[in-house]
Design a protein around this motif. Structure first.
Motif, PDB file in Angstrom:
ATOM      1  N   LEU A 164       0.820  -1.208   0.000  1.00 34.09           N
ATOM      2  CA  LEU A 164       0.000   0.000   0.000  1.00 34.09           C
ATOM      3  C   LEU A 164       0.857   1.263   0.000  1.00 34.09           C
ATOM      4  CD1 LEU A 164      -2.821   1.311   0.258  1.00 34.09           C
ATOM      5  CD2 LEU A 164      -2.645   0.996   2.733  1.00 34.09           C
ATOM      6  N   PHE A 165       1.973   1.223   0.737  1.00 32.11           N
ATOM      7  CA  PHE A 165       2.844   2.400   0.876  1.00 32.11           C
ATOM      8  C   PHE A 165       4.054   2.362  -0.062  1.00 32.11           C
ATOM      9  CE2 PHE A 165       0.333   2.635   4.672  1.00 32.11           C
ATOM     10  CZ  PHE A 165       0.296   3.981   5.003  1.00 32.11           C
ATOM     11  N   HIS A 166       4.185   1.313  -0.850  1.00 30.55           N
ATOM     12  CA  HIS A 166       5.357   1.166  -1.726  1.00 30.55           C
ATOM     13  C   HIS A 166       6.651   1.265  -0.907  1.00 30.55           C
ATOM     14  CE1 HIS A 166       2.601   1.419  -5.088  1.00 30.55           C
ATOM     15  NE2 HIS A 166       2.135   2.563  -4.620  1.00 30.55           N
ATOM     16  N   ILE A 167       6.658   0.528   0.188  1.00 31.33           N
ATOM     17  CA  ILE A 167       7.805   0.535   1.104  1.00 31.33           C
ATOM     18  C   ILE A 167       9.025  -0.067   0.413  1.00 31.33           C
ATOM     19  CG2 ILE A 167       8.729  -0.492   3.237  1.00 31.33           C
ATOM     20  CD1 ILE A 167       6.765   1.795   3.766  1.00 31.33           C
ATOM     21  N   GLU A 168      10.172   0.589   0.584  1.00 35.27           N
ATOM     22  CA  GLU A 168      11.417   0.113  -0.018  1.00 35.27           C
ATOM     23  C   GLU A 168      12.284  -0.662   0.980  1.00 35.27           C
ATOM     24  OE1 GLU A 168      13.246   3.619  -1.561  1.00 35.27           O
ATOM     25  OE2 GLU A 168      11.700   3.929  -3.103  1.00 35.27           O
ATOM     26  N   THR A 169      12.181  -0.326   2.260  1.00 30.67           N
ATOM     27  CA  THR A 169      13.017  -0.967   3.279  1.00 30.67           C
ATOM     28  C   THR A 169      12.188  -1.291   4.505  1.00 30.67           C
ATOM     29  OG1 THR A 169      14.941   0.328   2.545  1.00 30.67           O
ATOM     30  CG2 THR A 169      15.109  -0.771   4.689  1.00 30.67           C
ATOM     31  N   VAL A 170      12.261  -2.526   4.972  1.00 28.85           N
ATOM     32  CA  VAL A 170      11.651  -2.920   6.240  1.00 28.85           C
ATOM     33  C   VAL A 170      12.769  -3.099   7.255  1.00 28.85           C
ATOM     34  CG1 VAL A 170      10.226  -4.621   7.448  1.00 28.85           C
ATOM     35  CG2 VAL A 170       9.764  -4.088   5.044  1.00 28.85           C
ATOM     36  N   VAL A 171      12.611  -2.498   8.425  1.00 28.19           N
ATOM     37  CA  VAL A 171      13.599  -2.596   9.493  1.00 28.19           C
ATOM     38  C   VAL A 171      12.951  -3.259  10.698  1.00 28.19           C
ATOM     39  CG1 VAL A 171      15.123  -1.327  11.059  1.00 28.19           C
ATOM     40  CG2 VAL A 171      14.817  -0.531   8.700  1.00 28.19           C
ATOM     41  N   ALA A 172      13.544  -4.327  11.182  1.00 25.31           N
ATOM     42  CA  ALA A 172      13.025  -5.019  12.364  1.00 25.31           C
ATOM     43  C   ALA A 172      13.441  -4.269  13.620  1.00 25.31           C
ATOM     44  CB  ALA A 172      13.560  -6.445  12.414  1.00 25.31           C
ATOM     45  N   VAL A 173      12.483  -4.014  14.475  1.00 20.98           N
ATOM     46  CA  VAL A 173      12.756  -3.377  15.766  1.00 20.98           C
ATOM     47  C   VAL A 173      12.661  -4.469  16.825  1.00 20.98           C
ATOM     48  CG1 VAL A 173      12.102  -1.558  17.384  1.00 20.98           C
ATOM     49  CG2 VAL A 173      11.790  -1.209  14.926  1.00 20.98           C
ATOM     50  N   GLY A 174      13.793  -5.080  17.149  1.00 23.58           N
ATOM     51  CA  GLY A 174      13.810  -6.163  18.129  1.00 23.58           C
ATOM     52  C   GLY A 174      13.829  -7.540  17.490  1.00 23.58           C
ATOM     53  N   ASN A 175      14.002  -8.540  18.339  1.00 21.64           N
ATOM     54  CA  ASN A 175      14.206  -9.913  17.872  1.00 21.64           C
ATOM     55  C   ASN A 175      12.951 -10.579  17.326  1.00 21.64           C
ATOM     56  OD1 ASN A 175      16.959  -9.923  18.555  1.00 21.64           O
ATOM     57  ND2 ASN A 175      16.489 -10.422  20.692  1.00 21.64           N
ATOM     58  N   VAL A 176      11.797 -10.320  17.946  1.00 16.86           N
ATOM     59  CA  VAL A 176      10.567 -10.963  17.489  1.00 16.86           C
ATOM     60  C   VAL A 176      10.271 -10.590  16.040  1.00 16.86           C
ATOM     61  CG1 VAL A 176       8.067 -11.085  17.796  1.00 16.86           C
ATOM     62  CG2 VAL A 176       9.565 -11.205  19.783  1.00 16.86           C
ATOM     63  N   ALA A 177      10.352  -9.290  15.746  1.00 12.70           N
ATOM     64  CA  ALA A 177      10.103  -8.834  14.384  1.00 12.70           C
ATOM     65  C   ALA A 177      11.143  -9.402  13.427  1.00 12.70           C
ATOM     66  CB  ALA A 177      10.112  -7.310  14.330  1.00 12.70           C
ATOM     67  N   HIS A 178      12.391  -9.451  13.868  1.00  6.51           N
ATOM     68  CA  HIS A 178      13.452  -9.948  12.997  1.00  6.51           C
ATOM     69  C   HIS A 178      13.236 -11.419  12.653  1.00  6.51           C
ATOM     70  CE1 HIS A 178      17.891 -10.649  11.992  1.00  6.51           C
ATOM     71  NE2 HIS A 178      17.420  -9.815  11.090  1.00  6.51           N
ATOM     72  N   ARG A 179      12.897 -12.226  13.652  1.00  8.08           N
ATOM     73  CA  ARG A 179      12.642 -13.646  13.396  1.00  8.08           C
ATOM     74  C   ARG A 179      11.425 -13.829  12.488  1.00  8.08           C
ATOM     75  NH1 ARG A 179      14.047 -14.237  19.002  1.00  8.08           N
ATOM     76  NH2 ARG A 179      11.827 -14.233  19.552  1.00  8.08           N
ATOM     77  N   SER A 180      10.406 -13.002  12.707  1.00  5.64           N
ATOM     78  CA  SER A 180       9.203 -13.098  11.886  1.00  5.64           C
ATOM     79  C   SER A 180       9.514 -12.783  10.433  1.00  5.64           C
ATOM     80  CB  SER A 180       8.132 -12.141  12.419  1.00  5.64           C
ATOM     81  OG  SER A 180       6.944 -12.236  11.667  1.00  5.64           O
TER      82      SER A 180
END
Length: 216
Positions: A164-180
């Motif tokens: 929807l936002f045409h996101i170019e970069t996703v950044v994980a904030v913390g371990n849970v998001a990173h593992r997901s």
């Protein structure tokens, strides 16, 4: 007025059933949740106008933050005070607090998040790997780290936001998001979560990404 895409996103979010230890505070079966859905629509619509290219993906809503407001990394103080340095939230922006917010103190992590973003003059889109409130059994006013299965329930939603936002970069904030993200096949940079004394590490991580051009 929200765009159909935003409305469809919020409608889809509200259709996920709650479960023991997991509260979907957008569920249409609870009247007070209408205000949270509206708050989220206001936020997403304004962020669409800002065209962010980075998504910061956190862990899960806290009972003193998004669980109350319906907006990622916000708290009641932000809605009751003036708009922040980016012109978001605050009185007069259309946000409202539902009745069940009375007596719930403000989540400090949300305050830290926006302080750091303001210092860096960096406005990303904010979301959570698990967009539902996970809590201890029988204790709705508590927070619990979501399981990987619970985090996977949120995959379709953060993926929809990237489109929807045409996101170019996703950044994980913390371990849970990173593992997901990794389990979804997405290799993404990770920064320290700002909670529990993580302010300095969170800011340092974002600074490094901004300097390296990974987050703009």
């Amino acid at each position: 007025m929200s765009t159909p895409s935003v409305s469809a996103f919020v409608e889809g979010l509200s259709s996920v059933p709650s479960a023991p230890g997991r509260n979907n505070f957008f569920d249409t079966a609870v009247p007070a949740n209408a205000q949270r859905r509206r708050n989220l629509e206001i936020y997403l619509q304004e962020m669409l106008d800002r065209s962010p290219k980075v998504l910061l993906l956190g862990e899960a809503p806290g009972f003193r933050g998004m669980r109350i407001t319906g907006v990622p990394f916000t708290n009641r103080t932000m809605f009751e005070g003036p708009a922040n340095g980016f012109g978001l939230f605050g009185q007069g922006k259309g946000y409202s607090l539902p009745p069940d917010s009375a007596g719930v103190p403000s989540e400090p992590t949300a305050t830290v998040m926006w302080e750091v973003l303001g210092e860096l003059q960096f406005l990303p889109l904010l979301w959570s790997a698990c967009p539902f409130h996970t809590h201890l059994a029988g204790r709705p006013r508590s927070n619990r780290t979501p399981t990987m299965a619970e985090a996977s329930l949120g995959n379709a939603f953060w993926q929809a936001l990237t489109e929807l936002f045409h996101i170019e970069t996703v950044v994980a904030v913390g371990n849970v998001a990173h593992r997901s993200l990794l389990r979804s096949g997405v290799v993404a940079p990770k920064v320290r979560h700002p909670s529990h004394g993580g302010r300095a590490g969170f800011k340092r991580g974002l600074e490094e990404l901004l300097l390296g051009g990974a987050a703009q």
